[in-house]
Write an enzyme that holds these catalytic residues in place. Sequence first.
Site, PDB file in Angstrom:
ATOM      1  N   SER A  64       0.817  -1.204   0.000  1.00  0.00           N
ATOM      2  CA  SER A  64       0.000   0.000   0.000  1.00  0.00           C
ATOM      3  C   SER A  64       0.859   1.265   0.000  1.00  0.00           C
ATOM      4  CB  SER A  64      -0.974  -0.059   1.170  1.00  0.00           C
ATOM      5  OG  SER A  64      -2.065   0.746   0.862  1.00  0.00           O
ATOM      6  N   HIS A  93      -7.775  -5.585   1.341  1.00  0.00           N
ATOM      7  CA  HIS A  93      -6.529  -4.823   1.263  1.00  0.00           C
ATOM      8  C   HIS A  93      -5.569  -5.281   2.363  1.00  0.00           C
ATOM      9  CE1 HIS A  93      -4.196  -1.225   0.388  1.00  0.00           C
ATOM     10  NE2 HIS A  93      -4.166  -0.932   1.677  1.00  0.00           N
TER      11      HIS A  93
HETATM   12  C1  GTR Z   1      -5.418   4.244   2.226  1.00  0.00           C
HETATM   13  C2  GTR Z   1      -4.881   5.153   1.153  1.00  0.00           C
HETATM   14  C3  GTR Z   1      -4.202   4.294   0.140  1.00  0.00           C
HETATM   15  C4  GTR Z   1      -3.236   3.333   0.800  1.00  0.00           C
HETATM   16  C5  GTR Z   1      -3.735   2.760   2.102  1.00  0.00           C
HETATM   17  C6  GTR Z   1      -2.686   2.050   2.968  1.00  0.00           C
HETATM   18  O1  GTR Z   1      -6.270   4.840   3.096  1.00  0.00           O
HETATM   19  O2  GTR Z   1      -5.939   5.888   0.628  1.00  0.00           O
HETATM   20  O3  GTR Z   1      -3.599   5.088  -0.848  1.00  0.00           O
HETATM   21  O4  GTR Z   1      -2.017   3.920   0.954  1.00  0.00           O
HETATM   22  O5  GTR Z   1      -4.313   3.714   2.900  1.00  0.00           O
HETATM   23  O6  GTR Z   1      -1.527   2.454   3.017  1.00  0.00           O
HETATM   24  O7  GTR Z   1      -3.055   1.048   3.591  1.00  0.00           O
END
Ligand code: GTR
Length: 386
Positions: A223, A365
């Site tokens: 991420s 995620h």
């Molecule tokens: C989210 C962000 C993403 C990503 C994520 C993370 O909220 O919008 O771009 O970086 O965090 O790092 O888990």
Amino acid sequence: MYSILLSTELIAQNYDEAKVPSYILPDVLKAQSEKVVTNVKDWENIRRPEILTLFEENVYGQMPKTFDKYEFKIKNENKHSMNGKAHLKEVEIAVTNHNQTVMIHLVLFVPTGIKKPVPAFLLINNRGKNNTSPTRDTLSGFWPAEQVIDAGYAVAAFHVNDAAPDHKDSYQNGVLRLYPEQLKAGNGMKAIGAWAWAASRIMDYFENDKDIDASKIVLTGHSRGGKASLWAAAQDSRFAMCVSNCSGNTGAALSHRRFGETIQAINTTFPHWFADNYKKFNDNESALPLDQHMLVSLIAPRPVYVTNASEDLWADPVGTFLSLKEAERVYGLYKLKSALPESIPAINMPFVKPPLAYHIREGVHDMTSYDWAQFIKNADLYFKSR
Ligand code: GTR
């Protein structure tokens, strides 16, 4: 993470493929002179430096290359860690510039009984430090160190907060103390640049550790850490391979598609990640002189592994895959053939083959031991063929 999502919900976002605007991607091979680059020499001498400058000026900011002093010491070690499978080294890396010192802590496990220096995976850790426990009192799929050791690799991690705290009010309290001029410049580095800078300082250490084969380092990030891993590998060609897991907007995904997270959303929620100049592209993607396929391309001919998760539309899986496909053109200059299919593969059908590897995992995620198993396979294929 959920509170972050709530705050960005205020900004309209598209999750409908039919509503992706029509766009023209900047041509990765077309130099500013309008000449189309057709060989490695022109790519490396003309177009690649142009693109690197575009990213510095408009997105991630400058990457300072000099400092006054570099020191490291092994603060703690355990030669019988993981029931004797690994040698733990906790290393403190101190970098000084203008009488300011930043301290980066490295956790490193090396397989025991090795006869020659080993390749290593280095994680830019943007989650809790408990994910990279040196004592192994906590185990985590986010950094499954035992799994990596069993595969014959060393495994290492540093935490992003050592380099730049991940907060808009305190990101200056790290690497940026060494380079205060960056804070005033529109193209000054911020947190993501600082994390990438720190990855290079760990690479400096690897070059001094006789257990590690510094020519075989796989830089890994998830991420926001995956945005930083791409930028670090683009900047520093000593990294042999890059893994960018679920990196999404301003990572591997194409910004022009405006699918899921947008530049405005990311710059609003995380004003401390990118150079101030990047804010010019808030709600203005069509003005970008670049897109993220060009970032992946900067890593060529070194392998890149990019992933998504099926429930993580925020990170735009289709736009991520398309970006990787576009980068094939630059790998082609090096006569490297990518095995990627024409369109995004099915869920849990990894395309593990250097130079460009991809999978979309079922689920949310995250970075899991399933993801790591594919990264290890890819590294095996690449390093064993050399
Ligand atoms: C989210 C962000 C993403 C990503 C994520 C993370 O909220 O919008 O771009 O970086 O965090 O790092 O888990």
